[in-house]
Design a protein around this motif. Structure first.
Motif, PDB file in Angstrom:
ATOM      1  N   SER A  67       0.738  -1.219   0.193  1.00 47.72           N
ATOM      2  CA  SER A  67       0.115  -0.168  -0.094  1.00 47.72           C
ATOM      3  C   SER A  67       0.827   1.220   0.010  1.00 47.72           C
ATOM      4  O   SER A  67       1.873   1.161   0.694  1.00 47.72           O
ATOM      5  N   ARG A  69       0.688   5.815  -1.134  1.00 51.04           N
ATOM      6  CA  ARG A  69       0.173   6.999  -1.920  1.00 51.04           C
ATOM      7  C   ARG A  69       0.625   7.172  -3.440  1.00 51.04           C
ATOM      8  O   ARG A  69       2.054   7.065  -3.319  1.00 51.04           O
ATOM      9  N   ASP A  71       2.463   8.720  -6.410  1.00 48.89           N
ATOM     10  CA  ASP A  71       3.207   9.901  -6.707  1.00 48.89           C
ATOM     11  C   ASP A  71       3.025  10.271  -8.225  1.00 48.89           C
ATOM     12  O   ASP A  71       2.709  11.329  -8.487  1.00 48.89           O
ATOM     13  N   LEU A  90       4.957   5.032  -6.432  1.00 50.81           N
ATOM     14  CA  LEU A  90       4.438   5.359  -5.191  1.00 50.81           C
ATOM     15  C   LEU A  90       5.412   6.182  -4.096  1.00 50.81           C
ATOM     16  O   LEU A  90       6.601   6.299  -4.675  1.00 50.81           O
ATOM     17  N   ASP A  91       4.709   7.025  -3.316  1.00 47.98           N
ATOM     18  CA  ASP A  91       5.648   7.892  -2.687  1.00 47.98           C
ATOM     19  C   ASP A  91       6.573   7.259  -1.895  1.00 47.98           C
ATOM     20  O   ASP A  91       6.504   6.375  -0.969  1.00 47.98           O
ATOM     21  N   SER A 206       7.576   0.235  -4.723  1.00 50.63           N
ATOM     22  CA  SER A 206       7.165   1.335  -4.748  1.00 50.63           C
ATOM     23  C   SER A 206       7.105   1.754  -6.343  1.00 50.63           C
ATOM     24  O   SER A 206       6.419   2.527  -7.062  1.00 50.63           O
ATOM     25  N   GLY A 224      -2.066  11.079  -5.899  1.00 54.78           N
ATOM     26  CA  GLY A 224      -2.512  11.398  -4.628  1.00 54.78           C
ATOM     27  C   GLY A 224      -3.207  10.527  -4.011  1.00 54.78           C
ATOM     28  O   GLY A 224      -3.553  10.651  -2.742  1.00 54.78           O
ATOM     29  N   GLU A 225      -3.890   9.457  -4.825  1.00 55.02           N
ATOM     30  CA  GLU A 225      -4.669   8.445  -4.013  1.00 55.02           C
ATOM     31  C   GLU A 225      -4.069   7.291  -3.701  1.00 55.02           C
ATOM     32  O   GLU A 225      -2.888   7.350  -3.799  1.00 55.02           O
ATOM     33  N   MET A 226      -4.557   6.508  -2.662  1.00 57.23           N
ATOM     34  CA  MET A 226      -4.008   5.609  -1.839  1.00 57.23           C
ATOM     35  C   MET A 226      -4.097   4.159  -2.751  1.00 57.23           C
ATOM     36  O   MET A 226      -5.308   3.743  -3.063  1.00 57.23           O
ATOM     37  N   SER A 228      -3.678   0.104  -3.079  1.00 54.11           N
ATOM     38  CA  SER A 228      -3.376  -1.050  -2.169  1.00 54.11           C
ATOM     39  C   SER A 228      -3.389  -2.523  -3.136  1.00 54.11           C
ATOM     40  O   SER A 228      -3.887  -2.539  -4.243  1.00 54.11           O
TER      41      SER A 228
END
Length: 391
Positions: A67, A69, A71, A90-91, A206, A224-226, A228
């Protein structure tokens, strides 16, 4: 007199107009409305036809292994990607920091004073071994002197005690060195390695890359969304090869074999037939349809064939060349075949020699030329010379 003459001429003119209108109306009322088709030269493939829908041979619902956020997403629906291309990142700032921390801890643990401790243990073992050998030799000599009554029991026991102590010290030195050798990577180092390995794996995860080459058909997340592992972020399909699965009757399934070339029609793309290859034939019938699922692969270099398109698979196909018209235009009576030719707004009956039909179209071997137009609908209402209105 002139006045009455003018009135009579006007009345005659009106009567003539209405008479002409009546004739036109009667002519239109007697005409039959039909749709038409032009005869064309071509090839018709005939045989048993089974249908199915196209699917991509390879597809992938891409889900993240962790999971995080989102990027960046450098792709969108319709994007073409190659295997290994970036799909989603991902971040990873915290993950990169953890990798640096665990790498530093591991480096510190590996650079501890273990080598110096090992040198000390090796020296201690050497000294203990020397003392043990000396005590053992003295013990053996004391036994001989005791047996010869040249040494007292008390002196022998003292020598034996020293021997036992030296032997124990030697064994302890061996054990200590073995423990230290086996602890070259002690538990702290193992823990640091495990932590670094996990942090590096998370950092690698990531970055989500394309598992196959293909086209993006769905993008389910935005920056910006998560993200998973419970939901695909991107769906890919490889359209270089598509496959159609058709259900084949028991009477035809044994006529097929893997590797056999077979004709497939996808009317949404083109009238000309594609050539496919049988790749899989089920050994058991489907319990619901009682038919045997057969898969046919079709090369699709131009990506014109799309998943979901309707396809017709021709079994035991044969080709016939000639003039082709819609099957609805052909009528039969008393073992003869004929069509209604449309010429100058009238229907003209013409006998023809019909060939094979694929269920939609029919080949005319004799009696019709390319470009001639035939009626397709309301054929039962036509008669020789009957006026027609084209729908």
């Amino acid at each position: 007199m002139g006045k009455w003459l003018r009135i009579a001429m006007a009345a005659l003119l009106v009567a003539s107009i209405f008479g002409l209108a009546g004739c036109a109306s009667n002519g239109e009322q007697g005409a039959v409305t039909v749709s038409k088709a032009a005869a064309r030269n071509g090839k018709l493939t005939c045989g048993v036809v089974v249908s199915g829908k196209l699917e991509a041979l390879k597809s992938a619902n891409v889900v993240p292994n962790m999971s995080g956020r989102v990027d960046k997403i450098p792709v969108d629906v319709g994007s073409e990607v190659a295997e290994g291309d970036l799909l989603v990142s991902l971040d990873a700032l915290n993950l990169a920091a953890l990798v640096d921390v665990y790498a530093a801890q591991l480096d510190k643990a590996r650079n501890s004073d273990l080598p110096a401790q090992k040198n000390q243990m090796e020296l201690a073992l050497t000294n203990a071994e020397s003392s043990y050998k000396t005590a053992e030799a003295e013990y053996q000599r004391s036994k001989q002197l005791l047996d010869a009554a040249l040494l007292s029991q008390q002196q022998f026991e003292q020598s034996e005690k020293q021997y036992i102590q030296a032997k124990a010290a030697y064994q302890a030195a061996q054990n200590n060195l073995n423990i230290l050798v086996n602890a070259t990577i002690p538990e702290t180092i193992r823990q640091n390695e495990a932590q670094l390995k996990k942090a590096q794996a998370d950092l690698d995860n990531s970055v989500i890359k394309a598992p196959i080459s293909g086209i993006v058909t769905a993008r389910n997340i935005n920056p910006g969304e998560m993200a998973s592992p419970a939901q695909p972020v991107v769906t890919l399909v490889d359209l270089d090869t598509v496959v159609v699965q058709a259900n084949v009757d028991e009477n035809q399934v044994n006529d097929l074999q893997a590797g056999q070339e077979i004709k497939v029609k996808v009317a949404a793309v083109q009238e000309e037939l594609f050539t496919g290859t049988v790749t899989n034939i089920a050994m058991a019938a489907n319990s619901s349809t009682k038919a045997y699922p057969v898969k046919v692969q079709i090369k699709n270099p131009g990506h014109t064939l799309k998943p979901g398109m309707f396809a017709e698979v021709y079994l035991n196909s044969q080709e016939e060349e000639g003039v082709i018209i819609p099957g609805e235009a052909l009528m039969k009576s008393e073992n003869k075949s004929y069509v209604w030719l449309i010429n100058s707004g009238q229907a003209l009956k013409r006998e023809v020699a019909a060939g094979q039909s694929d269920g939609n179209n029919v080949v005319i071997n004799l009696g019709l030329n390319e470009g001639e137009e035939v009626a397709v609908t309301n054929l039962d209402l036509l008669s020789e010379g009957k006026p027609v209105i084209i729908q």
